[in-house]
Write an enzyme that holds these catalytic residues in place. Structure first.
Site, mmCIF file in Angstrom:
data_model
loop_
_atom_site.group_PDB
_atom_site.id
_atom_site.type_symbol
_atom_site.label_atom_id
_atom_site.label_comp_id
_atom_site.label_asym_id
_atom_site.label_seq_id
_atom_site.Cartn_x
_atom_site.Cartn_y
_atom_site.Cartn_z
ATOM 1 N N HIS A 135 20.011 68.137 58.831
ATOM 2 C CA HIS A 135 20.263 69.568 58.983
ATOM 3 C C HIS A 135 19.802 70.252 57.690
ATOM 4 C CE1 HIS A 135 22.883 73.190 59.097
ATOM 5 N NE2 HIS A 135 22.978 72.992 60.398
ATOM 6 N N ASP A 212 26.347 62.966 55.422
ATOM 7 C CA ASP A 212 26.711 64.216 56.085
ATOM 8 C C ASP A 212 27.400 63.848 57.397
ATOM 9 O OD1 ASP A 212 26.856 66.500 57.590
ATOM 10 O OD2 ASP A 212 24.746 67.047 57.379
ATOM 11 N N GLN A 215 28.463 66.054 62.122
ATOM 12 C CA GLN A 215 28.420 65.710 63.545
ATOM 13 C C GLN A 215 29.025 64.333 63.815
ATOM 14 O OE1 GLN A 215 27.608 67.783 65.888
ATOM 15 N NE2 GLN A 215 26.690 69.377 64.636
ATOM 16 N N LYS A 238 33.935 71.853 63.541
ATOM 17 C CA LYS A 238 33.256 71.008 64.540
ATOM 18 C C LYS A 238 34.180 69.911 65.039
ATOM 19 C CE LYS A 238 28.802 71.839 62.375
ATOM 20 N NZ LYS A 238 27.990 72.624 63.302
ATOM 21 N N CYS A 376 18.698 74.477 63.053
ATOM 22 C CA CYS A 376 18.769 74.309 61.584
ATOM 23 C C CYS A 376 18.245 72.948 61.171
ATOM 24 C CB CYS A 376 20.180 74.512 61.057
ATOM 25 S SG CYS A 376 20.809 76.155 61.330
HETATM 26 N N1 PMP Z 1 25.170 68.964 58.931
HETATM 27 C C1 PMP Z 1 25.040 68.875 60.259
HETATM 28 C C2 PMP Z 1 24.492 67.630 60.856
HETATM 29 C C3 PMP Z 1 25.412 69.962 61.054
HETATM 30 O O1 PMP Z 1 25.272 69.881 62.376
HETATM 31 C C4 PMP Z 1 25.922 71.127 60.436
HETATM 32 C C5 PMP Z 1 26.318 72.341 61.244
HETATM 33 N N2 PMP Z 1 25.489 72.637 62.316
HETATM 34 C C6 PMP Z 1 26.055 71.138 59.064
HETATM 35 C C7 PMP Z 1 25.670 70.036 58.337
HETATM 36 C C8 PMP Z 1 26.596 72.314 58.337
HETATM 37 O O2 PMP Z 1 27.929 72.542 58.672
HETATM 38 P P1 PMP Z 1 28.638 73.887 58.281
HETATM 39 O O3 PMP Z 1 27.753 74.997 58.749
HETATM 40 O O4 PMP Z 1 29.945 73.831 59.010
HETATM 41 O O5 PMP Z 1 28.797 73.874 56.794
#
Ligand code: PMP
Length: 418
Positions: A135, A212, A215, A238, A376
């Site tokens: 991401h 990270d 997910q 999430k 993203c």
């Molecule tokens: N890493 C991954 C794999 C994500 O899917 C996301 C959110 N879509 C993020 C990081 C960032 O999370 P947040 O916007 O809640 O900080």
């Protein structure tokens, strides 16, 4: 769903009553555009169970006060709730509570590591290896760090299925690499990365690893002791919790050695114009009034998940993903983007040459909420030579009826465009 020991949800699972669970999520029971809502965008954010909503309301109705500084009853209650939430997070991660830093979300956790851990350690010519699956929030903080230090961000490739190329990753882990940042699950393709193998490669070379878990945590959970990584980041929203709260887990020795990232109240021991000393970990990294109600809500979410059991959730979601995959592939013109060895939470797809944004707009009129775009994760889109995909994502409250509604809505869209 998971085959690794670091991911906590094993294959065996207790029975799972999805209708009973759905009843606990108020937002799912509404109509949009005159149709029952079919919410298939849980990878972006999950809906919240009544238990979480009530925990937040209860906190504001009864216990609201600032934490750590007050001696009055409400402040003591708020502090107890906040630190209790930290203990709940620590149990979820199998960690020491002193290794749990409350942040805004995965994004802030990664930026904290980049600036506090990375910046003092990196020099011109050093490398941070990330994967093509990341991401943007696990790419751009490293690019900012690279720009400030003269280091380089090096992407590890993925294959046509959307799986990491482990041999190529291994070749990249040379002596200049100062950190490896890797996702547990790709939000764009659903790929579950082989974390144990990846972390073993890095550890054999003394390279710290950030995982990270944005997910991964909701679908697989994690045991940070078994994982063997150095940092783990996830977001509450999430995982059925509120927005605005997330967690950075880090090895205690790293947190002790890392300088504060932000200055302010609560992160200090004493302040004078001659000399300021800092609080112990994790408070050294929690400058200012934290999201107290958010932490309370996150703890309620983790308690909710623990009561159901992640194994049961994982088994339910895995079954549903298999059904959804088969149902989508049965539709003429549907192509899955990413067919990884192991998948969690997410299906990315294309329908003929209908633009994913058009598709998402049309199925929304049927009450079906899916996402379209680059998610993203533009480097993944570039890897597959695409601008965008449509994405359906699943959570513990998703049902076969949701999949059927999606299939019906896709058929309707195809008809509209033919
Ligand atoms: N890493 C991954 C794999 C994500 O899917 C996301 C959110 N879509 C993020 C990081 C960032 O999370 P947040 O916007 O809640 O900080």
């Amino acid at each position: 769903m998971s085959t690794t020991t670091a991911n906590r949800a094993p294959a065996a699972a207790a029975p799972f009553d999805v209708a009973a669970r759905r009843a606990e999520f108020p937002a799912l029971h509404q109509q949009v555009h005159g149709k029952p809502l079919v919410y298939l965008d849980s990878a972006a954010t999950t809906q919240k169970p009544r238990a979480v909503i009530d925990a937040i309301s209860r906190f504001y109705e009864r216990d609201n006060a600032n934490v750590h500084r007050g001696v009055h009853a409400l402040s003591e209650r708020a502090t107890k709730a906040f630190e209790g939430a930290r203990a709940t997070v620590a149990r979820f991660l199998n960690a020491d509570p002193r290794e749990v830093v409350f942040v805004r979300g995965a994004t802030e956790a990664i930026n904290l590591v980049a600036q506090s851990f990375g910046r003092p350690r990196l020099q011109a010519g050093d490398e941070v290896v990330v994967t093509t699956l990341e991401h943007h929030s696990n790419i751009v903080p490293w690019q900012l760090l690279a720009a400030a230090t003269g280091a380089r961000v090096v992407p590890a490739p993925i294959d046509d299925a959307g799986d990491l190329e482990l041999a190529a990753l291994e070749r990249l882990l040379g002596p200049k690499v100062k950190l490896l940042a890797v996702t547990q699950v790709s939000n764009a393709l659903g790929t579950v990365t082989p974390l144990e193998a990846v972390i073993a490669l890095a550890r054999a070379r003394g390279i710290p690893v950030l995982v990270d878990g944005a997910q991964g945590a909701p679908h697989l959970g994690v045991d940070v002791k078994a994982l063997g990584a150095d940092f783990y980041a996830f977001s509450g929203h999430k995982l059925y919790g509120p927005t605005g709260i997330g967690v950075l887990w880090a090895r205690r020795e790293h947190l002790e050695a890392m300088p504060p990232w932000q200055g302010g109240g609560d992160m200090i021991r004493s302040v004078s114009f001659e000399k300021t000393t800092f609080n112990e970990v994790p408070y050294k990294f929690e400058a200012g009034t934290p999201d107290i109600a958010g932490a309370v809500g996150l703890a309620a979410a983790l308690d909710y998940v623990a009561a159901i059991g992640l194994p049961a959730i994982a088994a339910h979601e895995a079954g549903l993903l298999r059904e959804a995959e088969a149902a989508l592939l049965a539709i003429p013109g549907v192509r899955l983007v990413g067919t990884p060895r192991q998948r969690a939470g997410v299906l990315s797809f294309l329908v003929g040459d209908i633009h994913p944004h058009d598709l998402a707009t049309i199925v929304d009129r049927q009450g079906v909420a899916i996402r379209a775009g680059h998610h993203c994760a533009q480097p993944i889109m570039q890897r597959f030579k695409l601008a965008a995909t449509a994405r359906a994502s699943f959570a513990l409250y998703s049902t076969p009826a949701d999949v059927e509604a999606l299939v019906r809505a896709l058929h309707a869209a195809i008809k509209l465009f033919s």
